[in-house]
Design a protein around this motif. Structure first.
Motif, mmCIF file in Angstrom:
data_model
loop_
_atom_site.group_PDB
_atom_site.id
_atom_site.type_symbol
_atom_site.label_atom_id
_atom_site.label_comp_id
_atom_site.label_asym_id
_atom_site.label_seq_id
_atom_site.Cartn_x
_atom_site.Cartn_y
_atom_site.Cartn_z
ATOM 1 N N THR A 352 0.842 -1.200 0.000
ATOM 2 C CA THR A 352 0.000 0.000 0.000
ATOM 3 C C THR A 352 0.877 1.249 0.000
ATOM 4 O OG1 THR A 352 -1.770 -1.125 1.190
ATOM 5 C CG2 THR A 352 -1.769 1.283 1.271
ATOM 6 N N VAL A 353 0.685 2.098 -1.003
ATOM 7 C CA VAL A 353 1.432 3.352 -1.126
ATOM 8 C C VAL A 353 0.612 4.467 -0.478
ATOM 9 C CG1 VAL A 353 2.455 5.029 -2.705
ATOM 10 C CG2 VAL A 353 2.518 2.580 -3.260
ATOM 11 N N VAL A 354 1.191 5.137 0.484
ATOM 12 C CA VAL A 354 0.533 6.251 1.177
ATOM 13 C C VAL A 354 1.267 7.533 0.831
ATOM 14 C CG1 VAL A 354 -0.205 7.180 3.409
ATOM 15 C CG2 VAL A 354 -0.084 4.699 3.061
ATOM 16 N N ALA A 355 0.507 8.590 0.583
ATOM 17 C CA ALA A 355 1.095 9.901 0.311
ATOM 18 C C ALA A 355 0.396 10.948 1.164
ATOM 19 C CB ALA A 355 0.984 10.258 -1.165
ATOM 20 N N THR A 356 1.117 11.987 1.486
ATOM 21 C CA THR A 356 0.546 13.159 2.136
ATOM 22 C C THR A 356 1.247 14.367 1.564
ATOM 23 O OG1 THR A 356 -0.066 14.157 4.260
ATOM 24 C CG2 THR A 356 2.153 13.231 4.086
ATOM 25 N N GLY A 357 0.763 15.548 1.882
ATOM 26 C CA GLY A 357 1.362 16.725 1.271
ATOM 27 C C GLY A 357 1.206 17.966 2.117
ATOM 28 N N GLY A 358 1.960 18.994 1.743
ATOM 29 C CA GLY A 358 1.886 20.268 2.440
ATOM 30 C C GLY A 358 3.146 21.070 2.253
ATOM 31 N N CYS A 359 3.191 22.197 2.954
ATOM 32 C CA CYS A 359 4.349 23.094 2.874
ATOM 33 C C CYS A 359 5.450 22.678 3.845
ATOM 34 C CB CYS A 359 3.927 24.529 3.172
ATOM 35 S SG CYS A 359 2.664 25.184 2.056
ATOM 36 N N PHE A 360 5.063 22.260 5.055
ATOM 37 C CA PHE A 360 6.020 21.849 6.078
ATOM 38 C C PHE A 360 7.122 22.900 6.229
ATOM 39 C CE2 PHE A 360 4.087 17.966 4.435
ATOM 40 C CZ PHE A 360 3.650 17.359 5.598
ATOM 41 N N ASP A 361 6.684 24.162 6.378
ATOM 42 C CA ASP A 361 7.639 25.273 6.387
ATOM 43 C C ASP A 361 8.473 25.276 7.660
ATOM 44 O OD1 ASP A 361 8.995 27.497 5.674
ATOM 45 O OD2 ASP A 361 7.278 28.840 5.616
ATOM 46 N N LEU A 362 7.820 25.230 8.799
ATOM 47 C CA LEU A 362 8.512 25.035 10.070
ATOM 48 C C LEU A 362 7.967 23.744 10.665
ATOM 49 C CD1 LEU A 362 8.538 28.612 11.696
ATOM 50 C CD2 LEU A 362 10.438 27.419 10.597
ATOM 51 N N LEU A 363 8.748 22.688 10.620
ATOM 52 C CA LEU A 363 8.261 21.393 11.067
ATOM 53 C C LEU A 363 7.999 21.428 12.572
ATOM 54 C CD1 LEU A 363 7.813 18.618 9.646
ATOM 55 C CD2 LEU A 363 9.961 17.902 10.682
ATOM 56 N N HIS A 364 6.806 21.015 12.986
ATOM 57 C CA HIS A 364 6.444 21.039 14.402
ATOM 58 C C HIS A 364 5.787 19.722 14.797
ATOM 59 C CE1 HIS A 364 2.368 21.835 13.005
ATOM 60 N NE2 HIS A 364 2.789 22.913 12.369
ATOM 61 N N ALA A 365 5.384 19.625 16.057
ATOM 62 C CA ALA A 365 4.861 18.366 16.597
ATOM 63 C C ALA A 365 3.620 17.899 15.853
ATOM 64 C CB ALA A 365 4.560 18.517 18.087
ATOM 65 N N GLY A 366 2.786 18.832 15.404
ATOM 66 C CA GLY A 366 1.607 18.442 14.650
ATOM 67 C C GLY A 366 1.964 17.743 13.350
ATOM 68 N N HIS A 367 2.963 18.277 12.650
ATOM 69 C CA HIS A 367 3.423 17.635 11.419
ATOM 70 C C HIS A 367 3.938 16.226 11.696
ATOM 71 C CE1 HIS A 367 4.302 21.912 9.765
ATOM 72 N NE2 HIS A 367 3.162 21.479 9.277
ATOM 73 N N LEU A 371 2.623 12.671 10.143
ATOM 74 C CA LEU A 371 3.468 11.832 9.299
ATOM 75 C C LEU A 371 3.619 10.430 9.883
ATOM 76 C CD1 LEU A 371 6.199 14.497 8.454
ATOM 77 C CD2 LEU A 371 4.488 13.578 6.874
ATOM 78 N N GLU A 372 3.793 10.338 11.197
ATOM 79 C CA GLU A 372 3.916 9.015 11.814
ATOM 80 C C GLU A 372 2.632 8.214 11.656
ATOM 81 O OE1 GLU A 372 7.191 9.875 15.353
ATOM 82 O OE2 GLU A 372 5.046 10.142 15.771
ATOM 83 N N SER A 373 1.485 8.884 11.811
ATOM 84 C CA SER A 373 0.206 8.181 11.638
ATOM 85 C C SER A 373 0.026 7.723 10.196
ATOM 86 C CB SER A 373 -0.958 9.093 12.048
ATOM 87 O OG SER A 373 -0.886 9.418 13.416
ATOM 88 N N ALA A 374 0.400 8.586 9.240
ATOM 89 C CA ALA A 374 0.250 8.240 7.828
ATOM 90 C C ALA A 374 1.126 7.045 7.461
ATOM 91 C CB ALA A 374 0.584 9.440 6.960
ATOM 92 N N PRO A 468 -5.995 12.216 12.764
ATOM 93 C CA PRO A 468 -5.990 13.140 13.909
ATOM 94 C C PRO A 468 -4.818 14.110 13.813
ATOM 95 C CG PRO A 468 -6.335 10.883 14.640
ATOM 96 C CD PRO A 468 -5.977 10.806 13.184
ATOM 97 N N TYR A 469 -5.052 15.323 14.265
ATOM 98 C CA TYR A 469 -4.044 16.375 14.149
ATOM 99 C C TYR A 469 -3.996 17.140 15.459
ATOM 100 C CZ TYR A 469 -1.285 20.060 11.889
ATOM 101 O OH TYR A 469 -0.289 20.931 11.536
ATOM 102 N N LEU A 470 -2.792 17.393 15.981
ATOM 103 C CA LEU A 470 -2.667 18.117 17.235
ATOM 104 C C LEU A 470 -3.137 19.554 17.060
ATOM 105 C CD1 LEU A 470 0.835 16.898 18.510
ATOM 106 C CD2 LEU A 470 -1.403 16.302 19.433
ATOM 107 N N ALA A 471 -4.129 19.941 17.847
ATOM 108 C CA ALA A 471 -4.661 21.304 17.734
ATOM 109 C C ALA A 471 -3.673 22.312 18.298
ATOM 110 C CB ALA A 471 -5.998 21.396 18.474
ATOM 111 N N GLY A 472 -3.744 23.545 17.762
ATOM 112 C CA GLY A 472 -2.951 24.642 18.294
ATOM 113 C C GLY A 472 -1.531 24.701 17.780
#
Length: 495
Positions: A352-367, A371-374, A468-472
């Protein structure tokens, strides 16, 4: 004594002509000096013992030969397209001719005559495990001529691949002079010469450092990092070298500067399993090229450790693609793979190939959480990353805060990310139609129905999901807080 004369030493085609083309391109050649060998690998299967002795019988499947020693180091240094000149001893024997044929398309040969035959090192392997090694041949290098002198005069950096067969000794006076004007990297051998003073970097492996360290200066025993660092420091003083890097195989390398008590350990970027034959030559070649490009020893060692790990993982010196003239030069070493090749390979084995996307400009705990969940959803995770131009269109002229190359490197360093693909449009839909992932994952601030990529995923039966995504947590909030933070710590008054 060999009577072979190389037409490439003619003034029209030899070092003088080579120097003119180099100065036009703005880069001085890397000069590799040392003993070339012919390496032979006999691979097969051993499923029975001989009837006349308790020895395995090997049914041969493959028989390959390629340059080893300084010849391998020179070929590896030339993989990125740089000009490499190899000063080595070759004779009139068949092994020498095999080496010439393999090296001629890759490097510029400047030959010393060889009184004798080229050394041949043969490994017999069964099931990719070595059974026996056979060493045959050998000779004495002749005196260097004008072509050697001109090659040294033209060099921007020098790599000495000393295998104890006499080439470094034959040109030692030239090496003394070279070390005073250009970076010299010396890869030593217990049977070889002592490095000349003032080399920029010496690169013994752990066993060589243990054998070469002066007995009176041996401050530690064993295989601890402290012991390796102390041996490196002792060798740097003994050899009057600026720095010594002791290579430690799967642990990387430990660098000690002469006069410094602060060694630097450089671990590999990822575990590398494979044939380690030639890894030391790869390490030395990459480090010497980096020094020639102006890198500090610390930077050179980091590049060399990463490239050596990739070299081992790809099959080492026995990798057939290494000697295929049609094979493209490898990309810079990295644990991340080509995203398109990876996706095709995972699909081919039913994964199974999984992809995600975004800017990831300043990588933080939410990112990181996303990524780990994906990655846990499938068998690989490919990150589709907005380019700098794409982010400027979407976020405004002040963005991105982190340039594209740095964002790729940070994402690639995460263990949950298998590949990164950059796209230049406002959305990744065009890229997704090429990758054709089975799952497209985004954070919980979206819904699967509102994801703009959902329609594209349905074209090949893919599924868009939210995680799920860490709020804030957000790049904008991080940037705001950074802008408000004081640039200098507040002063305090002691009572």
């Amino acid at each position: 004594m060999s009577s072979h004369t190389d037409s490439r030493t003619d003034p029209r085609t030899g070092p003088r002509h080579h120097r003119r083309t180099r100065r036009g391109s703005g880069q001085q050649p890397l000069l590799v000096v040392g003993d070339t060998l012919l390496d032979q690998d006999i691979d097969g299967e051993a499923t029975r013992l001989a009837p006349d002795a308790p020895a395995p019988v090997v049914d041969v499947r493959h028989h390959r030969s390629h340059p080893g020693g300084a010849g391998l180091a020179a070929a590896l240094a030339a993989r990125d397209g740089r000009t490499v000149v190899l000063v080595t001893a070759l004779g009139d024997d068949q092994a020498s001719d095999t080496v010439r044929q393999a090296l001629a398309p890759r490097v510029h040969l400047v030959e010393l005559s060889l009184d004798g035959t080229l050394p041949v090192k043969t490994r017999v392997r069964a099931g990719d495990r070595p059974l026996v090694r056979i060493d045959d041949g050998g000779g004495t290098p002749g005196e260097p001529g004008d072509a050697v002198r001109e090659a040294f005069a033209d060099a921007g950096a020098v790599l000495v691949a000393d295998y104890g067969r006499g080439t470094a000794r034959a040109v030692r006076s030239h090496l003394h002079t070279a070390a005073r004007r250009a970076p010299v990297l010396w890869d030593p051998h217990p049977r070889g010469d002592t490095p000349v003073p003032e080399v920029r970097l010496a690169t013994p492996n752990a066993a060589e450092a243990r054998a070469l360290a002066p007995p009176a200066a041996e401050p530690a025993t064993g295989d601890s990092l402290r012991a390796h660092a102390l041996r490196g420091a002792a060798l740097a003083r003994h050899w009057q070298a600026a720095a010594v890097a002791v290579t430690l195989g799967e642990r990387g390398a430990i660098l000690t500067r002469n006069g410094s008590d602060s060694p630097m350990l450089v671990p590999p970027p990822h575990p590398a399993t494979g044939d380690p034959c030639g890894a030391g030559d790869c390490f030395a070649a990459v480090a010497a090229a980096a020094l020639g490009d102006g890198a500090l020893p610390e930077e050179a060692i980091q590049r060399a450790v990463a490239e050596a790990a990739a070299f081992v993982a790809a099959g080492g010196a026995g990798n057939p693609r290494l000697w295929d003239p049609q094979s493209p030069a490898p990309p810079p070493a990295h644990h991340c793979q080509d995203p398109f090749t990876l996706a095709a390979a995972v699909r081919a084995r039913g994964g199974t190939v999984v992809a995600t996307g975004g800017c990831f400009d300043l990588l933080h705990a939410g990112h990181v959480g996303l990524l780990e969940s994906a990655r846990r959803i499938g068998d690989c995770l490919i990150v589709c990353l907005n380019s700098d131009a794409s982010i400027r269109r979407l976020k405004g002229p002040g963005r991105p805060l982190t340039p594209e190359a740095d964002r790729v490197r940070v994402l690639s360093g995460l263990g949950c990310v298998d590949a990164v693909a950059v796209f230049h449009e406002d959305t990744p839909e065009t890229l997704l139609r090429t990758l054709r992932p089975d799952v497209w994952a985004k954070g919980g601030d979206y819904t699967a129905e509102t994801l703009p990529e959902s329609a594209a995923l349905r074209e090949w039966g893919g599924q868009a999901v939210t995680l799920p995504y860490l709020a804030g947590r957000s790049t904008t909030e991080l940037a705001r807080r950074a802008a408000l933070a004081p640039l200098t710590p507040p002063t305090t008054t002691r009572p």
